[in-house]
Design an enzyme around this catalytic site. Structure first.
Site: not given
Length: 436
Positions: A372-373
């Site tokens: 997600c990053h």
């Protein structure tokens, strides 16, 4: 159980990013296909095709409940972990506004603080949570709807400690939400101890005029790797994420005593499915797949856990043997346990940033942190920085997570990749220094 079955790799690649997502097991794919072909009716319909779809969903619900040690009537299906986590947060907020007199309770609980609701609900979480918890809390806090305490993880153990959570409790605390295991370090949080301690606050130290503190854990990274039991954990809510344990990309939410004990408010309104808690015609095929993935965990968890631990430990030993003092394991901290598949490691040295090393590995498919990053791949992980890993070490981190079918031969190929990448980058750095 055959641990040599198809895995997420081809002959030219080794996938070590199972904390990001997992492939479907063959049985799961078969269950999905069968449901789409034979249980295609609307589950709300009373004729045979609808009854078959409803029975398929009921079987899946039973398997999921068994997997987490709960009752099938306490499980609802969601689109995934993000929806489940947001539903819990919004439920805690609405329940606070409805039940806490000083917040103007007794209203519809929809819009939060007004001139009649001057007191805001307070939520406790940690500074190492997944974005599906952290970001909604930050957004609601910025809007002035809630107060949030982000309890810092210990720099000694890498986990949030019981006493620090208890110290954050206020008279207006309405929810404690803490992940069961961190997706980057693999460190397991002491959820059972935390929830028991907060339950004692609920029962012993709270007057009738104070809100109940609801208790939630996101078990995305633990299901299918270690035993998960809602009774042992003492939670009111538990998030299930299918694609983390070889299931489809949907999820489920466990709610203790749904309908009579623990509140749940819908985020959507519609046709009344899932007893109006999560309306919308059920996705029977994906639910069947999720149920089969849960069934496999119920049957073979012990073998999965043992195999992953053996391969992960072999990986870490090989890293130590080949790189010596140049490796640092960022999740192996005293007093903490890890899920059995995760190795967060930094190879120390100039220019050995994690993403640069991975870009030189022709076979290894892995990440430097949470998927997600991935838009921040050149920044050190805020999770590692939060647990006290120095910036220059965190910048070199690799998150290597093995799967059910990863072999030691796969690990040997990965180590060959890493050795060659590190040798090439080190030579480039030395050449650059010499030219200066």
């Amino acid at each position: 159980m055959d641990l040599s079955r198809p895995r997420a790799k081809s002959q030219s690649s080794v996938y070590l990013d199972y904390n990001a997502t997992t492939p479907l097991e063959p049985e799961v794919l078969t269950a999905i296909q069968t449901a789409l072909q034979t249980a295609w009716g609307n589950p709300s319909s009373s004729y045979e095709a609808g009854k078959k779809a409803k029975a398929t969903i009921d079987t899946a619900r039973t398997n999921i409940a068994k997997m987490v040690g709960g009752k099938k009537e306490d499980v609802i299906f969601t689109s995934g972990g993000t929806e489940a986590n947001n539903m819990v947060i919004l439920t805690a907020m609405k329940h606070f506004w409805k039940t806490f007199p000083e917040a103007g309770g007794g209203g519809d609980g929809e819009n939060g603080p007004t001139q009649h609701r001057s007191v805001k609900p307070h939520i406790i979480t940690t500074n190492i949570e997944h974005d599906s918890v952290r970001l909604p809390l930050e957004a609601f806090q910025k809007e002035g709807r809630i107060d949030v305490t982000f309890v810092p993880a210990s720099k000694l153990t890498g986990r949030v400690e019981v006493q620090d959570v208890l110290a954050a409790v206020r008279p207006t605390t309405c929810l404690v939400t803490i992940m069961m295991a961190n997706n980057e370090t693999g460190i397991i949080m002491p959820i059972g101890d935390i929830m028991r301690a907060v339950r004692s606050v609920n029962s012993d130290n709270r007057s009738a005029s104070q809100p109940r503190i609801l208790l939630h854990t996101d078990a995305a990274q633990t299901i299918g790797k270690v035993a998960v039991d809602v009774e042992e954990l003492g939670v009111d809510y538990l998030t299930v994420v299918g694609h983390k344990f070889y299931g489809p990309r949907i999820g489920a939410l466990y709610i203790r005593g749904l309908r009579h004990d623990t509140p749940l408010y819908p985020m959507l309104y519609g046709g009344g499915q899932e007893d109006n808690y999560r309306p919308g015609t059920e996705n029977t095929g994906m639910i069947a797949g999720l149920g089969m993935a849960a069934s496999l965990v119920n049957k073979d968890l012990e073998k999965y856990e043992s195999h992953m631990r053996e391969v992960r430990d072999y990986l870490e030993q090989q890293l130590k043997d080949r790189f010596g003092s140049s490796v640092q394991f960022n999740g192996k901290l005293p007093g903490s346990e890890r899920i059995p598949n995760t190795c967060n490691v930094s190879i120390l040295g100039q220019g050995l940033q994690g993403q640069r090393v991975l870009s030189r590995c022709p076979h290894l498919q892995a990440s430097v942190g949470s998927a997600c990053h991935s838009h921040n791949i050149n920044r050190p992980s805020h999770i590692l920085l939060a647990i006290g890993i120095p910036c220059e070490v965190a910048g070199n981190a690799l998150r290597l997570s093995v799967g059910r079918h990863t072999t030691k031969q796969d690990i040997d190929l990965v180590l060959q990749d890493l050795q060659e990448a590190v040798t090439a980058i080190t030579a480039e750095e030395q050449s650059t220094q010499n030219s200066c």
